[in-house]
Design a protein around this motif. Structure first.
Motif, PDB file in Angstrom:
ATOM      1  N   MET A 130       0.810  -1.225   0.000  1.00 28.52           N
ATOM      2  CA  MET A 130       0.000   0.000   0.000  1.00 28.52           C
ATOM      3  C   MET A 130       0.846   1.279   0.000  1.00 28.52           C
ATOM      4  SD  MET A 130      -3.197  -0.676  -0.258  1.00 28.52           S
ATOM      5  CE  MET A 130      -4.113   0.737   0.395  1.00 28.52           C
ATOM      6  N   ALA A 131       2.167   1.148   0.124  1.00 29.50           N
ATOM      7  CA  ALA A 131       3.008   2.354   0.175  1.00 29.50           C
ATOM      8  C   ALA A 131       3.565   2.666  -1.218  1.00 29.50           C
ATOM      9  CB  ALA A 131       4.136   2.155   1.170  1.00 29.50           C
ATOM     10  N   ILE A 132       4.121   3.848  -1.336  1.00 27.97           N
ATOM     11  CA  ILE A 132       4.724   4.302  -2.595  1.00 27.97           C
ATOM     12  C   ILE A 132       6.211   4.502  -2.359  1.00 27.97           C
ATOM     13  CG2 ILE A 132       4.802   6.271  -4.198  1.00 27.97           C
ATOM     14  CD1 ILE A 132       1.698   6.485  -3.431  1.00 27.97           C
ATOM     15  N   ALA A 133       7.025   4.049  -3.310  1.00 33.01           N
ATOM     16  CA  ALA A 133       8.472   4.247  -3.208  1.00 33.01           C
ATOM     17  C   ALA A 133       8.864   5.366  -4.168  1.00 33.01           C
ATOM     18  CB  ALA A 133       9.202   2.964  -3.577  1.00 33.01           C
ATOM     19  N   ALA A 134       9.698   6.272  -3.687  1.00 29.70           N
ATOM     20  CA  ALA A 134      10.196   7.342  -4.558  1.00 29.70           C
ATOM     21  C   ALA A 134      11.716   7.369  -4.466  1.00 29.70           C
ATOM     22  CB  ALA A 134       9.616   8.689  -4.135  1.00 29.70           C
ATOM     23  N   GLY A 135      12.361   7.745  -5.553  1.00 24.97           N
ATOM     24  CA  GLY A 135      13.821   7.800  -5.545  1.00 24.97           C
ATOM     25  C   GLY A 135      14.328   8.611  -6.727  1.00 24.97           C
ATOM     26  N   GLY A 136      15.660   8.660  -6.836  1.00 20.83           N
ATOM     27  CA  GLY A 136      16.261   9.373  -7.969  1.00 20.83           C
ATOM     28  C   GLY A 136      15.889  10.847  -7.989  1.00 20.83           C
ATOM     29  N   ILE A 137      15.652  11.439  -6.815  1.00 23.99           N
ATOM     30  CA  ILE A 137      15.190  12.838  -6.788  1.00 23.99           C
ATOM     31  C   ILE A 137      16.366  13.759  -7.110  1.00 23.99           C
ATOM     32  CG2 ILE A 137      14.133  14.639  -5.373  1.00 23.99           C
ATOM     33  CD1 ILE A 137      12.864  12.446  -3.663  1.00 23.99           C
ATOM     34  N   ARG A 138      16.191  14.570  -8.142  1.00 25.15           N
ATOM     35  CA  ARG A 138      17.266  15.501  -8.501  1.00 25.15           C
ATOM     36  C   ARG A 138      16.701  16.681  -9.291  1.00 25.15           C
ATOM     37  NH1 ARG A 138      17.408  10.865 -11.286  1.00 25.15           N
ATOM     38  NH2 ARG A 138      17.768  10.775 -13.532  1.00 25.15           N
ATOM     39  N   GLU A 139      17.488  17.752  -9.320  1.00 28.99           N
ATOM     40  CA  GLU A 139      17.076  18.911 -10.115  1.00 28.99           C
ATOM     41  C   GLU A 139      17.523  18.687 -11.546  1.00 28.99           C
ATOM     42  OE1 GLU A 139      19.087  21.785  -7.487  1.00 28.99           O
ATOM     43  OE2 GLU A 139      18.342  20.329  -6.028  1.00 28.99           O
ATOM     44  N   SER A 140      16.698  19.103 -12.504  1.00 29.19           N
ATOM     45  CA  SER A 140      17.043  18.894 -13.910  1.00 29.19           C
ATOM     46  C   SER A 140      16.642  20.136 -14.707  1.00 29.19           C
ATOM     47  CB  SER A 140      16.293  17.680 -14.451  1.00 29.19           C
ATOM     48  OG  SER A 140      14.994  18.047 -14.864  1.00 29.19           O
ATOM     49  N   PRO A 141      17.071  20.250 -15.969  1.00 26.53           N
ATOM     50  CA  PRO A 141      16.672  21.418 -16.778  1.00 26.53           C
ATOM     51  C   PRO A 141      15.163  21.476 -16.991  1.00 26.53           C
ATOM     52  CG  PRO A 141      18.468  20.210 -17.834  1.00 26.53           C
ATOM     53  CD  PRO A 141      18.008  19.375 -16.688  1.00 26.53           C
ATOM     54  N   PHE A 142      14.466  20.382 -16.728  1.00 27.17           N
ATOM     55  CA  PHE A 142      13.015  20.339 -16.930  1.00 27.17           C
ATOM     56  C   PHE A 142      12.263  20.301 -15.602  1.00 27.17           C
ATOM     57  CE2 PHE A 142      15.218  18.233 -20.422  1.00 27.17           C
ATOM     58  CZ  PHE A 142      14.909  19.114 -21.444  1.00 27.17           C
ATOM     59  N   GLY A 143      12.875  20.836 -14.557  1.00 27.82           N
ATOM     60  CA  GLY A 143      12.249  20.844 -13.243  1.00 27.82           C
ATOM     61  C   GLY A 143      12.778  19.726 -12.373  1.00 27.82           C
ATOM     62  N   LEU A 144      12.066  19.499 -11.289  1.00 23.24           N
ATOM     63  CA  LEU A 144      12.461  18.421 -10.385  1.00 23.24           C
ATOM     64  C   LEU A 144      12.185  17.086 -11.059  1.00 23.24           C
ATOM     65  CD1 LEU A 144      13.236  18.070  -7.258  1.00 23.24           C
ATOM     66  CD2 LEU A 144      10.862  17.268  -7.099  1.00 23.24           C
ATOM     67  N   GLN A 145      13.113  16.156 -10.911  1.00 23.66           N
ATOM     68  CA  GLN A 145      12.968  14.852 -11.564  1.00 23.66           C
ATOM     69  C   GLN A 145      13.021  13.757 -10.505  1.00 23.66           C
ATOM     70  OE1 GLN A 145      15.879  14.322 -14.621  1.00 23.66           O
ATOM     71  NE2 GLN A 145      15.522  12.120 -14.821  1.00 23.66           N
ATOM     72  N   TYR A 146      12.192  12.756 -10.624  1.00 23.75           N
ATOM     73  CA  TYR A 146      12.258  11.617  -9.695  1.00 23.75           C
ATOM     74  C   TYR A 146      11.532  10.417 -10.299  1.00 23.75           C
ATOM     75  CZ  TYR A 146       7.532  13.211  -8.366  1.00 23.75           C
ATOM     76  OH  TYR A 146       6.221  13.602  -8.384  1.00 23.75           O
ATOM     77  N   ASN A 147      11.670   9.279  -9.606  1.00 22.06           N
ATOM     78  CA  ASN A 147      10.955   8.055  -9.986  1.00 22.06           C
ATOM     79  C   ASN A 147      10.010   7.697  -8.851  1.00 22.06           C
ATOM     80  OD1 ASN A 147      12.890   7.861 -12.076  1.00 22.06           O
ATOM     81  ND2 ASN A 147      14.286   6.854 -10.653  1.00 22.06           N
ATOM     82  N   CYS A 148       8.924   7.029  -9.170  1.00 26.94           N
ATOM     83  CA  CYS A 148       8.071   6.493  -8.107  1.00 26.94           C
ATOM     84  C   CYS A 148       7.469   5.173  -8.558  1.00 26.94           C
ATOM     85  CB  CYS A 148       6.989   7.489  -7.687  1.00 26.94           C
ATOM     86  SG  CYS A 148       5.988   8.130  -9.020  1.00 26.94           S
ATOM     87  N   LEU A 149       7.093   4.376  -7.584  1.00 25.46           N
ATOM     88  CA  LEU A 149       6.632   3.025  -7.871  1.00 25.46           C
ATOM     89  C   LEU A 149       5.577   2.607  -6.858  1.00 25.46           C
ATOM     90  CD1 LEU A 149       8.629  -0.074  -8.787  1.00 25.46           C
ATOM     91  CD2 LEU A 149       7.416  -0.142  -6.631  1.00 25.46           C
ATOM     92  N   ALA A 150       4.574   1.865  -7.322  1.00 21.11           N
ATOM     93  CA  ALA A 150       3.593   1.294  -6.392  1.00 21.11           C
ATOM     94  C   ALA A 150       3.108  -0.044  -6.934  1.00 21.11           C
ATOM     95  CB  ALA A 150       2.410   2.241  -6.200  1.00 21.11           C
ATOM     96  N   HIS A 151       2.600  -0.855  -6.031  1.00 22.42           N
ATOM     97  CA  HIS A 151       2.036  -2.148  -6.432  1.00 22.42           C
ATOM     98  C   HIS A 151       0.712  -1.864  -7.137  1.00 22.42           C
ATOM     99  CE1 HIS A 151       0.633  -6.198  -6.509  1.00 22.42           C
ATOM    100  NE2 HIS A 151       1.687  -6.641  -5.831  1.00 22.42           N
ATOM    101  N   ASN A 152       0.636  -2.211  -8.398  1.00 23.93           N
ATOM    102  CA  ASN A 152      -0.512  -1.753  -9.183  1.00 23.93           C
ATOM    103  C   ASN A 152      -1.825  -2.445  -8.850  1.00 23.93           C
ATOM    104  OD1 ASN A 152       1.191  -3.797 -10.570  1.00 23.93           O
ATOM    105  ND2 ASN A 152      -0.542  -3.906 -11.975  1.00 23.93           N
ATOM    106  N   THR A 153      -1.798  -3.730  -8.452  1.00 21.14           N
ATOM    107  CA  THR A 153      -3.092  -4.361  -8.157  1.00 21.14           C
ATOM    108  C   THR A 153      -3.469  -4.231  -6.684  1.00 21.14           C
ATOM    109  OG1 THR A 153      -2.172  -6.597  -7.834  1.00 21.14           O
ATOM    110  CG2 THR A 153      -2.914  -6.009 -10.062  1.00 21.14           C
ATOM    111  N   ILE A 154      -2.505  -3.820  -5.823  1.00 20.34           N
ATOM    112  CA  ILE A 154      -2.849  -3.581  -4.417  1.00 20.34           C
ATOM    113  C   ILE A 154      -3.076  -2.068  -4.231  1.00 20.34           C
ATOM    114  CG2 ILE A 154      -2.174  -3.882  -2.008  1.00 20.34           C
ATOM    115  CD1 ILE A 154      -0.629  -6.366  -2.816  1.00 20.34           C
ATOM    116  N   ARG A 155      -1.992  -1.285  -4.058  1.00 19.96           N
ATOM    117  CA  ARG A 155      -2.191   0.169  -3.866  1.00 19.96           C
ATOM    118  C   ARG A 155      -2.979   0.780  -5.032  1.00 19.96           C
ATOM    119  NH1 ARG A 155      -2.204   4.231   0.016  1.00 19.96           N
ATOM    120  NH2 ARG A 155      -3.770   5.276  -1.193  1.00 19.96           N
ATOM    121  N   GLY A 156      -2.739   0.271  -6.229  1.00 22.90           N
ATOM    122  CA  GLY A 156      -3.330   0.897  -7.411  1.00 22.90           C
ATOM    123  C   GLY A 156      -4.742   0.454  -7.738  1.00 22.90           C
ATOM    124  N   ALA A 157      -5.236  -0.584  -7.070  1.00 22.57           N
ATOM    125  CA  ALA A 157      -6.556  -1.080  -7.485  1.00 22.57           C
ATOM    126  C   ALA A 157      -7.331  -1.622  -6.281  1.00 22.57           C
ATOM    127  CB  ALA A 157      -6.400  -2.135  -8.582  1.00 22.57           C
TER     128      ALA A 157
END
Ligand code: 11C
Length: 344
Positions: free
Chosen positions: A300-327
């Protein structure tokens, strides 16, 4: 208090997850299962090709699957979780609401209807009050609440955490697991060793649902957030876990450290299925990862990482379990919110 609940579309991939999450559950007891006409009249054990990672609960295995129509569901069932295909949901969900049932639905039909609350409890629980508008307009004894698409749920909580800096524009690119496509996706060999840069109407869902979720409800109507969202969606050969790359431009300049702190401290709720923390922030360059991080907080939680500043704004990755948290878990959480707010 124990609420008797039913599952509409109980044999599908999300229906199975719902059963896994609802048995046992501190507030809900499964009392009805429905599926397509071809499954009706069979035991759940026979009708479902059970695929989730725990055995079918013994009491559910012996239940008889009913046709998906209001007459099939006992009157003392107060809450229905729906994971019907959207075309079926569009046809039959309003009949259940007219018949007095409260629906917490994962089906994509009606998500964008003005009087239907589209809710992620940790983000916009106040939108549940749209149900008063829904009752006035539709005259239903029952009610309908929706949760968003699994890819929307993965990134919108991170945007909610950053909203204090003023959201201006968001670009999101997804890498989505095959279980998002249901049984056909999981069992299809065509996806193995392949990556497909297209998933039905997925991009439109991310762009529109996110603005509704982040919108403001003034007690009478909902104003969508003006943030511009552009999405590209891709299918990859992973069983579970949607990974997303996000670029966000904000009114206020935002450092990577500020963003990480905002995500880490974003509040969760005290509902039984709400994880604490909601967002786990990782600093390792290879995280989040679908297999390692999708089970955080029981999925049910969300993971975020790779947070950094970029020429296109703040950049990061996120991930969640699609059939549990997502559905399925998203629908259960909305059911818990309905209970807490006196709608059951
Ligand atoms: C997928 N996100 O991965 C989709 C499945 O709007 O609920 C969920 C579709 C929806 O294919």
């Amino acid at each position: 208090m124990t609420v008797r609940v039913g599952v509409l579309g109980a044999t599908g991939a999300v229906g199975q997850r719902l059963i896994q999450l609802l048995d046992p559950h501190p507030s809900f007891e499964i009392a009805a299962l429905t599926a397509s006409d071809s499954s009706a009249g069979r035991s759940y054990r026979d009708a479902a090709k059970w695929r989730v990672d725990s055995p079918i609960p013994a009491d559910v295995a012996d239940m008889t699957v009913q046709a998906t129509e209001p007459n099939s569901v006992p009157d003392d069932v107060d809450l229905l979780f729906s994971s019907l295909p959207s075309s079926v949901g569009a046809e039959v969900e309003p009949d259940f609401c007219k018949a007095g049932y409260v629906l917490s639905s994962n089906s994509s039909n009606a998500r964008m209807d003005a009087d239907v609350p589209l809710v992620i409890p940790e983000v916009n629980a106040d939108h549940l009050d749209l149900l008063e508008v829904q009752r006035d307009e539709r005259g239903w004894d029952g009610a309908m609440v929706k949760n968003p698409n699994c890819s929307t749920i993965t990134f919108v909580p991170t945007l909610a955490a950053l909203a204090q800096f003023g959201l201006e524009s968001v670009h999101v690119s997804t890498l989505q697991a095959v279980s998002g496509a249901g049984y056909d996706g999981v069992t299809s060999m065509e996806i193995i060793d392949n990556a497909i840069p297209h998933i039905g109407s997925e991009e439109d869902k991310l762009e529109t649902e996110s603005r509704k979720l982040l919108g403001e409800f003034d007690g009478a109507s909902l104003t969508e957030n003006s943030v511009e969202v552009a999405a590209s969606c891709n299918r990859i050969p992973t069983i579970d876990g949607h990974l997303e790359n996000v670029w966000v431009e904000t009114e206020e300049e935002i450092s990577a450290d500020d963003a990480a702190a905002a995500m880490e401290s974003y509040p969760s709720l005290e509902l039984p299925s709400s994880p604490d923390p909601l967002i786990h922030v990782f600093s390792e360059p290879d995280r989040p990862q679908p297999r390692m991080d999708r089970t955080l907080g029981g999925g049910m939680a969300i993971a975020a990482g790779g947070i950094r500043e970029s020429p296109f704004g703040l950049q990061y990755n996120c991930l969640a379990h699609n059939t549990i948290r997502g559905a399925a878990g998203a629908s259960v959480l909305n059911g818990e919110l309905l209970l807490e707010n006196g709608y059951l």
